[in-house]
Write a protein that holds these residues in place. Structure first.
Motif, mmCIF file in Angstrom:
data_model
loop_
_atom_site.group_PDB
_atom_site.id
_atom_site.type_symbol
_atom_site.label_atom_id
_atom_site.label_comp_id
_atom_site.label_asym_id
_atom_site.label_seq_id
_atom_site.Cartn_x
_atom_site.Cartn_y
_atom_site.Cartn_z
ATOM 1 N N ASN A 1 -8.210 13.646 -33.366
ATOM 2 C CA ASN A 1 -6.942 14.367 -33.372
ATOM 3 C C ASN A 1 -5.841 13.330 -33.154
ATOM 4 O OD1 ASN A 1 -4.643 15.820 -32.908
ATOM 5 N ND2 ASN A 1 -5.547 17.217 -31.381
ATOM 6 N N PRO A 2 -5.057 13.012 -34.189
ATOM 7 C CA PRO A 2 -4.088 11.922 -34.052
ATOM 8 C C PRO A 2 -3.095 12.139 -32.920
ATOM 9 C CG PRO A 2 -3.669 13.222 -36.044
ATOM 10 C CD PRO A 2 -5.009 13.629 -35.524
ATOM 11 N N PHE A 3 -2.724 13.394 -32.595
ATOM 12 C CA PHE A 3 -1.775 13.633 -31.515
ATOM 13 C C PHE A 3 -2.431 13.461 -30.144
ATOM 14 C CE2 PHE A 3 0.271 15.841 -35.061
ATOM 15 C CZ PHE A 3 1.541 15.320 -34.955
ATOM 16 N N ARG A 4 -3.769 13.616 -30.073
ATOM 17 C CA ARG A 4 -4.464 13.476 -28.797
ATOM 18 C C ARG A 4 -4.400 12.047 -28.293
ATOM 19 N NH1 ARG A 4 -9.640 12.183 -27.358
ATOM 20 N NH2 ARG A 4 -10.322 12.067 -29.527
ATOM 21 N N LEU A 5 -4.381 11.075 -29.207
ATOM 22 C CA LEU A 5 -4.389 9.674 -28.823
ATOM 23 C C LEU A 5 -3.002 9.058 -28.793
ATOM 24 C CD1 LEU A 5 -7.515 8.504 -30.866
ATOM 25 C CD2 LEU A 5 -7.395 9.136 -28.455
ATOM 26 N N ASN B 1 -1.405 6.202 -26.108
ATOM 27 C CA ASN B 1 -2.372 5.341 -25.417
ATOM 28 C C ASN B 1 -2.097 3.857 -25.629
ATOM 29 O OD1 ASN B 1 -3.156 4.945 -28.044
ATOM 30 N ND2 ASN B 1 -5.290 5.595 -27.777
ATOM 31 N N GLY B 2 -1.011 3.541 -26.371
ATOM 32 C CA GLY B 2 -0.653 2.149 -26.570
ATOM 33 C C GLY B 2 -1.408 1.460 -27.682
ATOM 34 N N VAL B 3 -2.247 2.199 -28.395
ATOM 35 C CA VAL B 3 -3.031 1.646 -29.504
ATOM 36 C C VAL B 3 -2.687 2.423 -30.771
ATOM 37 C CG1 VAL B 3 -5.341 1.210 -30.420
ATOM 38 C CG2 VAL B 3 -4.905 0.982 -27.962
ATOM 39 N N ILE B 4 -2.436 1.720 -31.867
ATOM 40 C CA ILE B 4 -2.134 2.397 -33.129
ATOM 41 C C ILE B 4 -3.439 2.902 -33.726
ATOM 42 C CG2 ILE B 4 -1.104 2.188 -35.425
ATOM 43 C CD1 ILE B 4 0.671 -0.009 -34.350
ATOM 44 N N ASP B 5 -3.701 4.180 -33.538
ATOM 45 C CA ASP B 5 -4.931 4.804 -34.022
ATOM 46 C C ASP B 5 -4.706 5.369 -35.417
ATOM 47 O OD1 ASP B 5 -6.656 4.602 -31.575
ATOM 48 O OD2 ASP B 5 -5.002 5.746 -30.714
ATOM 49 N N PRO B 6 -5.784 5.714 -36.125
ATOM 50 C CA PRO B 6 -5.641 6.315 -37.458
ATOM 51 C C PRO B 6 -4.732 7.541 -37.409
ATOM 52 C CG PRO B 6 -7.927 5.732 -37.067
ATOM 53 C CD PRO B 6 -7.213 5.503 -35.777
ATOM 54 N N GLY B 7 -3.803 7.615 -38.364
ATOM 55 C CA GLY B 7 -2.849 8.715 -38.420
ATOM 56 C C GLY B 7 -1.545 8.414 -37.706
ATOM 57 N N GLU B 8 -1.460 7.274 -36.983
ATOM 58 C CA GLU B 8 -0.235 6.894 -36.285
ATOM 59 C C GLU B 8 0.459 5.744 -37.009
ATOM 60 O OE1 GLU B 8 -1.813 7.825 -31.726
ATOM 61 O OE2 GLU B 8 -1.522 5.748 -32.398
ATOM 62 N N GLN B 9 1.771 5.702 -36.936
ATOM 63 C CA GLN B 9 2.542 4.590 -37.491
ATOM 64 C C GLN B 9 2.874 3.554 -36.425
ATOM 65 O OE1 GLN B 9 6.001 6.473 -39.218
ATOM 66 N NE2 GLN B 9 4.958 6.920 -41.150
ATOM 67 N N CYS B 10 2.908 3.997 -35.166
ATOM 68 C CA CYS B 10 3.240 3.115 -34.061
ATOM 69 C C CYS B 10 2.722 3.766 -32.786
ATOM 70 C CB CYS B 10 4.751 2.893 -33.965
ATOM 71 S SG CYS B 10 5.702 4.436 -33.759
ATOM 72 N N ASP B 11 2.650 2.999 -31.715
ATOM 73 C CA ASP B 11 2.284 3.551 -30.417
ATOM 74 C C ASP B 11 2.645 2.529 -29.352
ATOM 75 O OD1 ASP B 11 1.143 4.709 -28.136
ATOM 76 O OD2 ASP B 11 -0.423 5.680 -29.312
ATOM 77 N N ASP B 12 3.732 2.798 -28.644
ATOM 78 C CA ASP B 12 4.189 1.906 -27.581
ATOM 79 C C ASP B 12 3.817 2.426 -26.203
ATOM 80 O OD1 ASP B 12 5.316 0.225 -29.465
ATOM 81 O OD2 ASP B 12 7.286 1.161 -29.363
ATOM 82 N N GLY B 13 2.847 3.336 -26.151
ATOM 83 C CA GLY B 13 2.395 3.861 -24.868
ATOM 84 C C GLY B 13 3.479 4.648 -24.166
ATOM 85 N N ASP B 14 3.719 4.303 -22.897
ATOM 86 C CA ASP B 14 4.730 5.007 -22.105
ATOM 87 C C ASP B 14 6.141 4.762 -22.619
ATOM 88 O OD1 ASP B 14 2.758 5.991 -20.475
ATOM 89 O OD2 ASP B 14 2.974 4.425 -18.948
ATOM 90 N N MET B 15 6.318 3.771 -23.495
ATOM 91 C CA MET B 15 7.638 3.464 -24.035
ATOM 92 C C MET B 15 7.979 4.317 -25.248
ATOM 93 S SD MET B 15 8.781 1.262 -21.952
ATOM 94 C CE MET B 15 10.220 0.637 -22.836
ATOM 95 N N ASN B 16 7.050 5.130 -25.731
ATOM 96 C CA ASN B 16 7.367 6.052 -26.819
ATOM 97 C C ASN B 16 8.528 6.942 -26.388
ATOM 98 O OD1 ASN B 16 5.249 5.009 -28.258
ATOM 99 N ND2 ASN B 16 3.916 6.788 -28.031
#
Length: 287
Positions: free
Chosen positions: A29-33, A36-51
């Protein structure tokens, strides 16, 4: 058991195992991850708590872009119909409808006109003895100062003649909220003696906005020059840090000796996400 019955049992077992695997929670589930600070499948970016919905990577783990409806603070003034609660009046105009360009900058063509008080004859009064000290401000000295209004002292809101000498003088405007308060929006009126210093252009022209510099990171400025004062609206998604709020580069007028007393400031409005704040102050430091 017949061969056909055996085949059906095997197929049914395999199907049951497949369904169990699908129900085991391993389905991505792309929204579940997101977060988490890791760019998982379905995400364009992920800065963790800085999102952040005001930053480069949104809380949906999508990269911010002009037109997504979220204001990227420090990069965009607005986005679609999102103005971060700013209005024409916040930007120093009489009223009207604030619009957002396709480039995510303010369109003030439907605002205004810029607020400029109608000069009135200054009232005179008969001096009377008083035990209280006289106020530090002086009406008629060409500088709109803290505690003065253009209605009561129109002469200080009347632009004076200035020929730019070619030299510039930088003034620093410092900000202080009251103890225990975290301001995220402040409106400051920076008055100046227009026959000592000036700014080229008027209103929100690029020649004006380019003179206001060194604002806090991730903040948005709305600047409007009234030719006797500069109204600056600064907003930030988080607390505005105490200390330097911004600097202003003024042109020095020919024949004038520029001093720190030629520029003043007053706080016209101060607020947090919870509402208005009383007691915010500013001060000017110059040459």
């Amino acid at each position: 058991m017949s061969y056909r019955t055996l085949v059906l049992h095997v197929v049914a077992g395999a199907l049951s195992a497949t369904l169990a695997a699908c129900d085991s929670g391993t389905t991505l589930n792309p929204f579940r991850l997101c977060g988490n600070g890791v760019i998982d499948p379905g995400e364009q970016c992920d800065d963790g708590d800085m999102n952040s919905d005001t930053g480069a990577c949104l809380t949906t783990c999508r990269i911010a872009f002009c037109g997504d409806g979220w204001v990227y603070v420090g990069k965009e003034d607005c986005d679609t119909n999102n103005f971060l609660s700013l209005t024409c009046k916040n930007l120093g105009f009489d009223g009207g409808t604030l619009r957002c360009t396709t480039g995510c900058t303010f369109d003030t063509s439907q605002c205004g006109p810029a607020f400029t008080p109608t000069p009135t004859v200054a009232q005179t009064s008969t001096p009377t003895p008083t035990p209280t000290p006289s106020p530090a401000t002086t009406c008629g000295d060409g500088l709109i100062e803290n505690g003065e209004t253009c209605d009561a002292c129109a002469t200080d809101c009347t632009p004076r003649a200035c020929t730019a000498s070619g030299a510039q003088t930088t003034f620093t405007v410092n900000f202080a909220p009251p103890p225990g308060e975290d301001a995220s929006s402040v409106t400051v009126l920076v008055g100046y003696r227009s026959d000592h210093v000036s700014i080229p252009g008027a209103g929100s022209a690029s020649t004006v906005t380019g003179r206001v510099k060194n604002k806090p990171m991730n903040s948005i400025l709305g600047v409007n020059d009234l030719d006797y004062a500069v109204r600056v609206v600064l907003t930030r998604s988080s607390q505005i840090p105490p200390g330097r709020l911004f600097t202003v580069d003024f042109d020095s007028c020919a024949g004038a000796t520029v001093a720190s007393s030629d520029v003043s400031c007053s706080v016209a409005g101060c607020a947090s996400s919870f509402g208005a704040i009383e007691g915010c102050t500013c001060a000017v430091a110059g040459p």
